[in-house]
Design an enzyme around this catalytic site. Sequence first.
Site, short mmCIF file in Angstrom:
data_model
loop_
_atom_site.label_atom_id
_atom_site.label_comp_id
_atom_site.label_asym_id
_atom_site.label_seq_id
_atom_site.Cartn_x
_atom_site.Cartn_y
_atom_site.Cartn_z
N ASP A 183 0.82 -1.21 0.00
CA ASP A 183 0.00 0.00 0.00
C ASP A 183 0.86 1.27 0.00
OD1 ASP A 183 -2.79 1.03 0.40
OD2 ASP A 183 -1.92 1.87 2.22
N GLU A 195 1.86 -0.56 -4.98
CA GLU A 195 0.87 0.45 -5.28
C GLU A 195 1.63 1.77 -5.21
OE1 GLU A 195 -3.16 2.72 -3.85
OE2 GLU A 195 -1.51 2.29 -2.51
#
Length: 581
Positions: A231, A293
């Site tokens: 993330d 990401e």
Amino acid sequence: MSVETVTPTTAPHTGPLTLIHSEDSQPGWWRSAVIYQVYPRSFRDLNGDGVGDIPGITEELPHLAELGVDAVWLSPFYRSPQRDAGYDVSDYCDVDPLFGTLGDFDVMMAESHRLGLRVIVDLVPNHCSDQHVLFQAALAAPAGSPEREMFIFRDGEGPEGHQPPNNWQSHFGGPAWTRVTGPDGQPDQWYLHLFDSSQPDFNWDNPAVHIEFERILRFWLDRGVSGFRVDVAHALVKAPGLPAWGGRADGGSSDGFPGHEAPMFGQPAIHDIYRAWRRILDLYGPDRILCAEASVDLPRLAHWVRSDEMHQAFNFPYLHAGLDVNRLRTVITDSLTVLGAVGAPSTWVLSNHDVVRHATRFGYNGQGPRDGDGIGLADPQPDTALGRHRAAAASLFMLGLPGAAYLYQGEELGLPDGIDIPEHQRQDPTFARTGGQRLGRDGCRVPLPWRADEPHFGFGSGNDPWLPMPSSFAGLARDLQAGLPSSHLSLYRNMLEIRRGLDLGRGSLAWAEDWCTGSSLAYVNGTTLVLMNLNHEPLEMPAGQVLVRSASSGLESSGWDGLLASGETAWIRIGPDTSAN
Ligand code: BGC
């Protein structure tokens, strides 16, 4: 499988080709995989509390195996107060009771492996929850203590430190700093949170943070996961001195990606972290992967996937290219070239839990919704039939590309965003932090319809779902679509089956110049021509056997007359059948 032979009306060749990418023979399942994102809150609610759970995932996994994907990526299911739908983790090594237990997780892993599906989990290393034991310890400890050094605490500016330490803004709106009350009850230091105030950023300048995350990686690797989706992988390291930043809160520049100077993103030292993680994963063999990401432009994305760093990175430039043929061509060419130069495959993606679903985005002509802002009843409304028709075309176009592809749960059903969500049910922190100015991402997170005739369309049989499901979901339920050869779901099954049979993920890409007009785009991958028509008029297809076409999703059939409808894609065999079967 929908296969049609078109009577040749043009010469049986594709015209001039511009080769961009050659076949990929390097080992690695992930180089060509189709990975399905499961958003646990909204997948399937087996215990009837209105929120999806891990036993619900286990229950429905056979449907994913049948769909033909290679792996699933699970968004966070860890212990969390759920202030940001689980991206605020309070214990990285346990399952939140909302979703089940570690035992449930192990059962799900075993079932996945039995079905031949790999499992990737989400890792959230930039920040945790303010309820995490480490942050609670930092709050209880004085300024300058080792406990506070796990996070980014600073004294405030101005008289008595009333002003935040710098001008950075949170992604979700408002300042990126919150002041705490010290152990003595007096106003104290401020801590940095690039997202919600309940998500304090870790201090990655501190080796103790590295040790903690290496422990977490090992915990899940030991439990058999095939890797991690990392993330906000571009945010962990901040520029020394935390200099002021006059740009957008997301660090974005005009192209939508962080400018090179954004002090909170893409700092060079970040790569040492991923090199260290890669060494850990490699100890578990070559099949465990890291996917970034990292919201950065393509040239910089290549730095994340060098051979000693991550295996993959999400291709957000592709997602943002929409249906603009010129942008698509540029992004595809650049992705394959730039990532190929460091030996990495490209990935492709159209939807996820942070953006308006592509079946809704493509229902607008001209300016659609801004990413992450969502759509409400007061906004211009999408044309849902048009959106679904074009979404099918976009998916078929994407899944013919060489490389790996990420699918977001529900896109195989052609689901649109939920638009009619009452304010009191909106849960994305963006909504509250912007005083409702930005609706946030709830619309793409509405639970899935499994069975048309069951309560909540089969999502769960107990409490109301955590977000309301539109009545239109009845007609899109999986059980209805499963039996219809012309459904969106059948299209996805067909294309995934053909993609696998022809090994398109390992294939090559050459632009078919005669078919790359200002309003159509075509490439050849092996013996398959992939042609997308975005003109307002139908397009006469080149000679060949039509393997699959997007309008077979039945919403606007163009008939089987050798014409490709406006907003339609087809895969056309232009050479001998070389598939294994
Ligand atoms: C996740 C979001 C989340 C944010 C903060 C992202 O990029 O995909 O859903 O809100 O990180 O963790």
